[in-house]
Design an enzyme around this catalytic site. Structure first.
Site, PDB file in Angstrom:
ATOM      1  N   GLU A  26       0.872  -1.162   0.000  1.00  0.00           N
ATOM      2  CA  GLU A  26       0.000   0.000   0.000  1.00  0.00           C
ATOM      3  C   GLU A  26       0.921   1.228   0.000  1.00  0.00           C
ATOM      4  OE1 GLU A  26      -2.756   0.005   3.258  1.00  0.00           O
ATOM      5  OE2 GLU A  26      -3.527   1.972   2.700  1.00  0.00           O
TER       6      GLU A  26
ATOM      7  N   ARG B 185       4.808 -12.806   9.848  1.00  0.00           N
ATOM      8  CA  ARG B 185       5.496 -11.529   9.630  1.00  0.00           C
ATOM      9  C   ARG B 185       6.898 -11.598  10.197  1.00  0.00           C
ATOM     10  NH1 ARG B 185       1.674  -7.431   8.890  1.00  0.00           N
ATOM     11  NH2 ARG B 185       3.173  -5.773   9.232  1.00  0.00           N
TER      12      ARG B 185
ATOM     13  N   LYS C  57       4.312   0.472   9.351  1.00  0.00           N
ATOM     14  CA  LYS C  57       4.388   1.794   8.735  1.00  0.00           C
ATOM     15  C   LYS C  57       3.790   2.867   9.636  1.00  0.00           C
ATOM     16  CE  LYS C  57       2.974   0.031   4.904  1.00  0.00           C
ATOM     17  NZ  LYS C  57       2.262  -0.124   3.652  1.00  0.00           N
TER      18      LYS C  57
HETATM   19  P1  ATP Z   1       2.449  -2.228   7.896  1.00  0.00           P
HETATM   20  O1  ATP Z   1       1.870  -2.908   9.079  1.00  0.00           O
HETATM   21  O2  ATP Z   1       3.883  -1.888   8.042  1.00  0.00           O
HETATM   22  O3  ATP Z   1       1.625  -1.086   7.392  1.00  0.00           O
HETATM   23  P2  ATP Z   1       1.246  -3.718   5.834  1.00  0.00           P
HETATM   24  O4  ATP Z   1       1.061  -5.180   5.844  1.00  0.00           O
HETATM   25  O5  ATP Z   1       0.051  -2.890   6.076  1.00  0.00           O
HETATM   26  O6  ATP Z   1       2.430  -3.352   6.784  1.00  0.00           O
HETATM   27  P3  ATP Z   1       1.465  -3.443   3.022  1.00  0.00           P
HETATM   28  O7  ATP Z   1       2.049  -2.346   2.231  1.00  0.00           O
HETATM   29  O8  ATP Z   1       0.009  -3.646   2.962  1.00  0.00           O
HETATM   30  O9  ATP Z   1       1.924  -3.217   4.512  1.00  0.00           O
HETATM   31  O10 ATP Z   1       2.247  -4.800   2.753  1.00  0.00           O
HETATM   32  C1  ATP Z   1       2.660  -5.277   1.517  1.00  0.00           C
HETATM   33  C2  ATP Z   1       3.010  -6.719   1.663  1.00  0.00           C
HETATM   34  O11 ATP Z   1       4.121  -6.849   2.562  1.00  0.00           O
HETATM   35  C3  ATP Z   1       1.877  -7.527   2.231  1.00  0.00           C
HETATM   36  O12 ATP Z   1       1.759  -8.726   1.507  1.00  0.00           O
HETATM   37  C4  ATP Z   1       2.290  -7.759   3.660  1.00  0.00           C
HETATM   38  O13 ATP Z   1       1.750  -8.947   4.130  1.00  0.00           O
HETATM   39  C5  ATP Z   1       3.805  -7.789   3.555  1.00  0.00           C
HETATM   40  N1  ATP Z   1       4.403  -7.405   4.838  1.00  0.00           N
HETATM   41  C6  ATP Z   1       4.216  -6.263   5.513  1.00  0.00           C
HETATM   42  N2  ATP Z   1       4.879  -6.280   6.684  1.00  0.00           N
HETATM   43  C7  ATP Z   1       5.511  -7.464   6.757  1.00  0.00           C
HETATM   44  C8  ATP Z   1       6.358  -8.096   7.716  1.00  0.00           C
HETATM   45  N3  ATP Z   1       6.680  -7.502   8.863  1.00  0.00           N
HETATM   46  N4  ATP Z   1       6.830  -9.328   7.432  1.00  0.00           N
HETATM   47  C9  ATP Z   1       6.523  -9.937   6.278  1.00  0.00           C
HETATM   48  N5  ATP Z   1       5.736  -9.409   5.334  1.00  0.00           N
HETATM   49  C10 ATP Z   1       5.219  -8.190   5.559  1.00  0.00           C
HETATM   50 MG    MG Z   2      -1.643  -2.694   4.956  1.00  0.00          MG
END
Ligand code: ATP
Ligand code: MG
Length: 554
Positions: free
Chosen positions: A35, A261, A271
């Site tokens: 995102e 994760r 984020k």
């Molecule tokens: P955040 O909690 O940092 O906002 P998010 O999952 O909302 O992370 P996205 O941009 O939606 O962030 O994530 C893009 C991809 O990266 C998704 O498939 C998510 O599952 C993966 N991802 C995000 N954080 C992690 C993590 N800590 N470990 C492994 N994969 C991750």
């Molecule tokens: Mg997200």
């Protein structure tokens, strides 16, 4: 890249192997769906290495798709930074980058299809009313009074939603599934909401935006994704993912698989929290070398190969765990130990005057760039009457354990001569300002003929030829191993996570390039900061030579 060993197998690769063997799929298509609401962090690196790594190893494809259904929080700067980071990590996405917003027309069409089938309805309940009817984990929810509106009426309402006739929060489109489901996400989830927001890709075309759960599965299906890999928090949502795909007219049936994760000790990988660190100025921006962002650790001196190696070492499982920062550090240390040329830099200088060395003489000594890699060649280092050495490398008196310079004792100057300390000057506070020494001219590259031994080896630079430099020494950003578990995570920021030192480097370093990496003998691996110039040299310490955090050795 230094490391080319194959990526290890994991449960997802086993599923793919099975799907290819059974003929369910003839090729593999994955995607990485960030995102664009912040910079990528090390958690994303895990997901990137998994998705793009699978595509590489199975000769499949991996799309980069911006999951852009939240226009309020997203922007084009994030889009560009994310593209740069994925490329820098060493991966190429298939074709052009995609956006969920590319599919807004299609998504609208599928929403209409669900309404026509009696599987979605426009709900005018207030957010409080919706909440009250949702039920709890132990109690079923209750049906909304709008649940049985006819498809014709719903179509008209949805059309009006799209036309901007309803205010934000006054209504939403909900999938009609099961208010008694054990999975909260199946209790008639909202799939479209009204939002009068400008979108970085679609401008002002839309005032209704689809929700993540509705968008993601359909985007996967449109792109022909075979294995849709996400983190464990989406485990329950898999029911909704499958329900949407089953209930719309679409050919492809992607499957979602979840993995755990990445959590890293002494930092935060979310984020939302990283944005707070940036906005509240706890760090100097997204690329502050203390940040666990890709941009931050790139600036810190990590290489793409070291991050890929780290992702290999941590593996992919369904088990939640906390990875030690030393695992990440070991990856870059292993690489730089082999690859980084050696240099000398004095971080906290004290002056040495060699009384028996000619006044204006400068000797240019050949010094090996690496102790074992002869192919890395040599460079010239200047030796002269006045030198800088490390303040902590001198003591007026010391016991036998102190293997450095002591009054009336000898040390070896690295790459140069034996040096003996004779006397000191001090300021009014009693601090030593100058050490007066003598050197033994017969000890360049050889031991003294009379069998004298030096107490140790110390590094140095010539005071007349050296260049001034600023050294940025970084430590853990937080004092707690799991800051996210603290009530106020920003309250446990490590006040000494950055220490700035002003010292000197050997002259050859004035010509170094942005991000060039070196081992400064005895003080660590460093890289040239992107704001460094020949007139104002700045070096970031990537990592120390040994894992001092774990208190091994010393
Ligand atoms: P955040 O909690 O940092 O906002 P998010 O999952 O909302 O992370 P996205 O941009 O939606 O962030 O994530 C893009 C991809 O990266 C998704 O498939 C998510 O599952 C993966 N991802 C995000 N954080 C992690 C993590 N800590 N470990 C492994 N994969 C991750
Ligand atoms: Mg997200």
């Amino acid at each position: 890249m230094a490391e080319t060993a194959p990526r290890p197998s994991n449960f997802i690769r086993q599923i793919i192997d099975k799907d290819l063997a059974s003929g369910l799929h003839s090729s593999v298509a994955t995607r990485f769906p960030p995102e664009p609401n912040g910079y990528l962090h090390m958690g994303h690196a895990k997901s990137i290495c998994l998705n793009f790594g699978i595509a590489q190893d199975y000769q499949g494809t991996c799309n980069l798709r911006f999951d852009d259904t939240n226009p309020d929080k997203e922007n084009i700067d994030y889009v560009n930074a994310i593209k740069q980071d994925v490329k820098w990590l060493g991966f190429e996405w298939a074709g052009k980058e995609r956006y969920s917003s590319d599919y807004f027309d299609a998504l609208y069409g599928y929403a209409v299809e669900l309404i026509e089938k009696g599987l979605a309805y426009v709900d005018f309940s207030s957010p409080d009313e919706v909440r009250a009817l949702r039920g709890t984990l132990t109690e079923p929810g209750q049906n909304s009074p709008y649940r049985d509106t006819t498809p014709e009426e719903n179509l008209a309402h949805f059309e009006k939603m799209k036309a901007g006739e309803y205010k934000e929060g006054s209504c939403s489109l909900r999938a009609k599934i099961d208010m008694a489901s054990a999975f909260m996400c199946m209790r008639d989830p909202v799939i479209y909401r009204v939002k009068f927001a400008h979108h970085h890709q679609t401008g002002d075309k839309w005032c209704i935006y689809p929700m993540y759960d509705f968008t993601h599965c359909i985007s996967d299906a449109i792109e022909g994704i075979t294995h849709s890999l996400c983190t464990l928090e989406f485990q329950d949502n898999r029911r909704l993912y499958d329900w949407v795909i089953e209930n719309i007219s679409i050919e492809c049936t992607p499957r979602q698989y979840e993995f755990s994760r990445l959590n890293l000790e002494y930092t935060v990988l979310s984020k939302r929290r990283l944005i707070q660190l940036v906005e509240d100025k706890h760090v100097n921006g997204w690329d502050d070398p203390r940040m666990p962002t890709i941009a931050g650790i790139r600036r810190r001196g990590y290489t793409p190969a070291s991050i890929q190696e780290f992702c290999k070492r941590i593996g992919v499982t369904k088990m939640d765990n906390m990875v030690e920062m030393s695992m990440l550090e070991a990856c870059i240390r292993d690489e730089l130990n082999t690859d980084a040329p050696r240099r000398m830099a004095v971080l906290d200088p004290i002056k040495v005057v060699i009384e028996n060395y000619p006044e204006d003489k400068v000797e240019w000594i050949d010094a090996a760039n690496h102790p074992s890699e002869e192919g890395m060649g040599t460079r010239k280092i200047a030796f002269s009457k006045t030198l800088w050495i490390e303040r902590e490398d001198f003591r007026e008196q010391a016991n036998k354990k102190f293997k450095r310079l002591v009054l009336d004792k000898e040390v070896r100057l690295r790459n140069a001569y034996f040096l003996k300390a004779n006397s000191v000057d001090k300021d009014q506070n009693g601090e030593v300002t100058t050490i007066y020494c003598t050197y033994d001219p017969d000890t360049l590259g050889k031991d003294p003929a009379d069998g004298r031994k030096a107490k140790g080896v110390i590094h140095w630079v010539s005071a007349t030829e050296a260049k001034p430099a600023q050294f940025m020494l970084y430590d853990r950003l937080f004092t707690e191993a799991n800051p996210a578990a603290q009530e106020d995570f920003a309250g446990c920021i490590n006040a000494s996570s950055l220490v700035v030192k002003h010292g000197f480097v050997e002259p050859a370093l004035a010509q170094s390039e942005n991000l060039e990496r070196f081992q400064f003998e005895r003080t660590g691996y460093f890289c040239v900061d992107e704001e460094s110039t020949p007139d104002k040299l700045i070096f970031n310490r990537t990592v120390e030579l040994r894992d001092t955090w774990a208190k091994i050795g010393d």
